[in-house]
Design an enzyme around this catalytic site. Structure first.
Site, mmCIF file in Angstrom:
data_model
loop_
_atom_site.group_PDB
_atom_site.id
_atom_site.type_symbol
_atom_site.label_atom_id
_atom_site.label_comp_id
_atom_site.label_asym_id
_atom_site.label_seq_id
_atom_site.Cartn_x
_atom_site.Cartn_y
_atom_site.Cartn_z
ATOM 1 N N VAL A 12 -34.164 7.994 -29.425
ATOM 2 C CA VAL A 12 -33.255 7.180 -28.622
ATOM 3 C C VAL A 12 -31.808 7.237 -29.095
ATOM 4 O O VAL A 12 -30.941 6.594 -28.518
ATOM 5 C CB VAL A 12 -33.718 5.703 -28.552
ATOM 6 C CG1 VAL A 12 -35.032 5.590 -27.834
ATOM 7 C CG2 VAL A 12 -33.777 5.077 -29.925
ATOM 8 N N LEU A 14 -28.477 6.555 -31.417
ATOM 9 C CA LEU A 14 -27.986 5.350 -32.086
ATOM 10 C C LEU A 14 -27.787 4.240 -31.070
ATOM 11 O O LEU A 14 -26.670 3.895 -30.701
ATOM 12 C CB LEU A 14 -26.671 5.639 -32.817
ATOM 13 C CG LEU A 14 -26.790 6.071 -34.256
ATOM 14 C CD1 LEU A 14 -25.418 6.283 -34.878
ATOM 15 C CD2 LEU A 14 -27.581 5.101 -35.076
ATOM 16 N N HIS A 15 -28.879 3.686 -30.593
ATOM 17 C CA HIS A 15 -28.848 2.592 -29.639
ATOM 18 C C HIS A 15 -29.596 1.412 -30.217
ATOM 19 O O HIS A 15 -30.524 1.574 -31.000
ATOM 20 C CB HIS A 15 -29.492 3.020 -28.318
ATOM 21 C CG HIS A 15 -28.755 4.136 -27.648
ATOM 22 N ND1 HIS A 15 -27.559 3.944 -26.996
ATOM 23 C CD2 HIS A 15 -29.003 5.454 -27.577
ATOM 24 C CE1 HIS A 15 -27.131 5.107 -26.536
ATOM 25 N NE2 HIS A 15 -27.988 6.040 -26.874
ATOM 26 N N ALA A 16 -29.197 0.218 -29.842
ATOM 27 C CA ALA A 16 -29.813 -1.054 -30.189
ATOM 28 C C ALA A 16 -30.420 -1.109 -31.598
ATOM 29 O O ALA A 16 -29.708 -1.292 -32.564
ATOM 30 C CB ALA A 16 -30.818 -1.457 -29.131
#
Length: 87
Positions: A12, A14-16
């Site tokens: 994913v 560098l998200h959330a």
């Protein structure tokens, strides 16, 4: 000041959640740390800054650190990225 290129390995990017792990790790160091993608550089200790770069799997970014523990900071953050944030 030292720098190091890292390639994002996890699915994913560098998200959330992975970005939160990254920022927590960056905040554990005394040095100033930045993440640079293309021509944008943001504070690696800022969630909004890191998320604003839109970093996805396979992208290479440059980490910069300046301070008393800059080498340790880059090693620790690179290791976190290279292990795919343990996902």
């Amino acid at each position: 000041m030292t720098s190091q290129n890292v390639t994002i390995q996890n699915n994913v990017g560098l998200h959330a959640r992975p970005a939160t792990f990254f920022i927590q790790k960056a905040n554990s160091y005394k040095s100033s740390i930045w993440v640079e993608k293309e021509d944008r550089r943001v504070n690696a200790k800022s969630l909004l800054g890191v998320l604003s770069l839109g970093i996805v799997k396979g992208m290479t970014v440059t980490l910069f650190a300046d301070g008393p523990d800059e080498k340790e900071a880059l090693e620790g953050l690179s290791e976190l990225v290279n292990t795919g944030f343990s996902e």
